[in-house]
Enzyme design. Sequence first.
Site, short mmCIF file in Angstrom:
data_model
loop_
_atom_site.label_atom_id
_atom_site.label_comp_id
_atom_site.label_asym_id
_atom_site.label_seq_id
_atom_site.Cartn_x
_atom_site.Cartn_y
_atom_site.Cartn_z
N TYR A 1 38.53 105.95 83.62
CA TYR A 1 38.11 106.06 85.09
C TYR A 1 36.78 106.33 85.14
O TYR A 1 36.11 107.28 84.81
CB TYR A 1 39.09 107.22 85.65
CG TYR A 1 38.70 107.51 87.28
CD1 TYR A 1 38.37 106.55 87.88
CD2 TYR A 1 38.23 108.92 87.54
CE1 TYR A 1 37.93 106.75 89.12
CE2 TYR A 1 37.99 108.96 88.65
CZ TYR A 1 37.74 108.09 89.85
OH TYR A 1 37.26 108.40 90.74
N GLU B 1 48.30 66.70 59.86
CA GLU B 1 48.50 66.94 61.43
C GLU B 1 48.68 65.33 61.86
O GLU B 1 48.04 64.58 61.31
CB GLU B 1 47.12 67.54 61.98
CG GLU B 1 47.09 67.07 63.40
CD GLU B 1 48.17 67.94 64.15
OE1 GLU B 1 48.55 69.04 63.79
OE2 GLU B 1 48.60 66.99 65.19
N ARG C 1 41.65 82.65 52.56
CA ARG C 1 40.84 83.94 52.38
C ARG C 1 41.55 84.71 51.21
O ARG C 1 40.90 85.81 50.60
CB ARG C 1 40.98 84.72 53.89
CG ARG C 1 39.96 84.17 54.71
CD ARG C 1 39.46 85.17 55.77
NE ARG C 1 40.23 85.36 56.90
CZ ARG C 1 40.64 84.63 57.66
NH1 ARG C 1 39.89 83.37 57.83
NH2 ARG C 1 41.56 84.75 58.69
N ALA D 1 49.56 77.85 64.64
CA ALA D 1 50.04 78.76 63.73
C ALA D 1 49.65 78.07 62.36
O ALA D 1 49.37 78.70 61.39
CB ALA D 1 51.63 78.48 63.77
N CYS E 1 45.21 75.92 75.03
CA CYS E 1 44.96 76.63 76.39
C CYS E 1 44.19 76.35 77.29
O CYS E 1 44.27 76.77 78.54
CB CYS E 1 45.46 78.11 75.90
SG CYS E 1 46.51 78.51 74.92
#
Lengths: 550, 550
Positions: free
Chosen positions: B429, B35, B24, B14, B45
């Site tokens: 499909y 941090e 940006r 986050a 992950c």
Amino acid sequence: MKPLEILVIGGVAAGASFAARARRLNEAAHITVIERGPDVSFANCGLPYHIGGEIPTRAALAVQNPQSLKALLNLDVRTGCEAILIDREAKRVLVRDLAGGNESWLGYDALMLAPGAAPLVPPMPGINDPRILTLRNLQDMDRIITAMARATRAVVVGAGFIGLEMAEQLCHKGLTVDLVELQPQVLPQLDAKMTRLLESELSAHGIAIHLDEQLTGFTASEHSVQANLASGTALNADFVIMSIGVRPETGLAREAGLTLGARGHIVVDAFMRTSDPAIYAAGDAVETTDRVLGGAIAVPLGGPANRQGRVAADHLLLGDKARPYPGSVGTAIVRAFDIAAGLTGWTEQRLAKAGIAYGTVTVNDNHHASYYPGAKPITLKICWEAESGRLLGAQATGGDGIDKRLDVLATAITAGMTIDDLCHLELAYAPPFGSAKDIVNLAGFAATNLRDGLVRRVDELPDDPTTQVVDVRGQALAAAHPVEGAVNIPLTTLRQNLNGLDRDRPVITLCTAGKMSYFAARVLSQNGFEVSSLSGGIKANLDPRVPTKV
Amino acid sequence: MKPLEILVIGGVAAGASFAARARRLNEAAHITVIERGPDVSFANCGLPYHIGGEIPTRAALAVQNPQSLKALLNLDVRTGCEAILIDREAKRVLVRDLAGGNESWLGYDALMLAPGAAPLVPPMPGINDPRILTLRNLQDMDRIITAMARATRAVVVGAGFIGLEMAEQLCHKGLTVDLVELQPQVLPQLDAKMTRLLESELSAHGIAIHLDEQLTGFTASEHSVQANLASGTALNADFVIMSIGVRPETGLAREAGLTLGARGHIVVDAFMRTSDPAIYAAGDAVETTDRVLGGAIAVPLGGPANRQGRVAADHLLLGDKARPYPGSVGTAIVRAFDIAAGLTGWTEQRLAKAGIAYGTVTVNDNHHASYYPGAKPITLKICWEAESGRLLGAQATGGDGIDKRLDVLATAITAGMTIDDLCHLELAYAPPFGSAKDIVNLAGFAATNLRDGLVRRVDELPDDPTTQVVDVRGQALAAAHPVEGAVNIPLTTLRQNLNGLDRDRPVITLCTAGKMSYFAARVLSQNGFEVSSLSGGIKANLDPRVPTKV
């Protein structure tokens, strides 16, 4: 009470689904299915894959037969029988037994027309040569397999879905394949740039692609048939597959005076009723409603056919509980070797032709977390309604996960979702399956950035020398795979090199995938430059196989 | 104008997304990222997959570092720095350099709290043994890899998402793995029956599963640590992974007097603002809104964290153009060996607990056309609002295509689609990708059949001898894999054998997947029987691996 007499003409997708659903809703009805061919309920989408040997046994394609349908569903299935006349007044159909030639009338309380569509075979010199084949049913398949047994060269005419599948499968079988297409691209259903990866994949497997080529006719000789193209090219082959499209088989409906659409399809209402309330129609022979922008649409595919048959049976037998067929968004996919490509909803070329104000953006990413092994690149293009942001169409191509993104976007289009909604779709993420920000989210981000004026896009590089084209890739990559006319200023050094650019001349930024060039455009525009980013990057616009690393 | 001072606490998902988006949108701002750990923006992950060796290089997980974030985004990233106090009045944060111990104040105009969540480690005897490990960051990963080097046995406590991934990866590495779970099922986030295939897959790979087992503490010895379970079972291991959940790291927010939710998460509005308008929060430490049924929900996953960070930056810097975070549906997936399982929205157990009137159905089908080689079975369960038919949740398990169905259904749930809408989703499909009627359509069919009263469902077989249980599978299959107490009447012979059943006693029909039993129920109910079908068949209720052929 006299049991309901239900008569079904055509026993493959729509007809079989209708009959099966009708039986589940009414045990007592007499349900008779008339099928001209020898087979019912076969897997027509699987035909190319048995030809190519991927589906090893022919029997796998014969899903049901008259005996199994009798046992399972108590259907009276009559193969080799052709319906030749509908007497709407007397509610009866004249049926001819093709083997014996006997004709007899079959009465009905409700009639379902599911005649399907036949491959287009336009009149032209030499077209009747027996080596010119089409693919619709198991017999066509058998003929192709027979032809293949002594063949080394084939021509496939038409690079749409079936044409691409056939070209791939014939190539699997070791044949030399020429693929001919009238349009200047393969898979003309998609926007041209979205088909380049597919084209490169076909070429890489040795298929000779002839684009922008009009077939004028055939010249037969003893040992080959020659396809003649308007450009003067002549292609020799042992056999030819014609796969340039289909036409609905609506002769019977036309003679019965049922209302047909502009392109000859049977017109039906939302419950699949024709202009005669006792007659339903479904499948490749009908036109339904475009779910995206309204208007009539014909979608000759198995999915819609099956679901239309079910809706008609519900209307006939469920009364108020029946729900209408909502129309079609036009979702389709094709695989050729290791690349898939497909679409849902409208393409940019279709929107432009129809004069609809749209936005569009193309993004690239991997099909799952890039750091997890096996990640394959995807290119995704979306189009939306300019004013509302409502999603109108999506196209995707790449090595894996294409069907997933098309399905998500087909669902989003069906729901009327906007580009804002795409930003916050919460898709299943673990490294083997996706990314924390899936490419569908990225498309939403890129689209809303455009809408909000954070970036301007271009999709080609101008010839104009006043424009400064800035390649923001790393130095080594830009040097190894240079873009002509571009100056390389890596994004990581851009802020220190602003003075190397002329503030009075427009700038276009570019990179591999279109993400770094967007970042660079943000830096430049906030520093007073007039800047646009090459949307979708080199990958989407110049070279679909451009390396991402040195 | 003085540039905006933006301070970010926490530099992983986050926090990093917030900082990148902020840059940006504003080139001029000072953006500082604090941090505590040595790494920022790493692929958390992916940690289990490097432990198991699937991701071979550690460097692949370190997506960015302070230098690269400086070069790309002009961020001032300070790792090894801990925020220890927020002075909201003066808009400043006291930051300690963990290496030197120096403390200093950093001012802010806008503050982002993205502290994340820490693995739960409840107090219990022996819990402080250094061989009891958790997995949150690269250092934790390194410790596990070190422990693994001289280990042969591991205990994993908690069979949720991380626990299952760790059990799989440790097994890959050749360790003997005991997996302990408090609940009577693995993956307690799903309904119990939907986890049985996963459980069977784990067992088949030699993982010893201990369900319904309360961990009471650990006993240390020189060469092993022993996990003690309330049942008396003792599990010896070289190390233990605790993966029983996470708790939000909200000490700093609490001390600063920000509003916290019932379970200790930071409360934010739709633009990720805390109770202090100058302070945003995002990621695992916050609670947001449940998109399905409202109310607060905490979803400690990477996707929501990244998108929340982006929303906060938009609110701070885009003004009116910012769009709210719409909340979460709670989509998640896990893979263990060749089986995946996941969910989106609400499960049946959650709906039942909340007293919400729901419908549910379970269907089985293959992930693509059954006649095309490689088709793998999927089991899909959906839940909907009883009154409206609105989709509330979906769970899927199987060998392939699980992520795709969850993504389609997550999109459908987000859009407020109903079970009727599922019937007519037009999904991509071709035989390698799907079926003419995808399992998502089948779920819609089955659900609307229930809603319309065409069939009644049961999800277990009664002990009651008055009920006639009819197995409608083919004779050979039923004989080879019999269901106790069931009489076999194949569907194909049912109409001829109605007199063999007692019309005065209720009937339950069953088959492998729940489709033939539905067909049979239609035959029987129209013949005057009181009949229910076993929803999802033997596969979903009795044996997830039941063969479909003799």
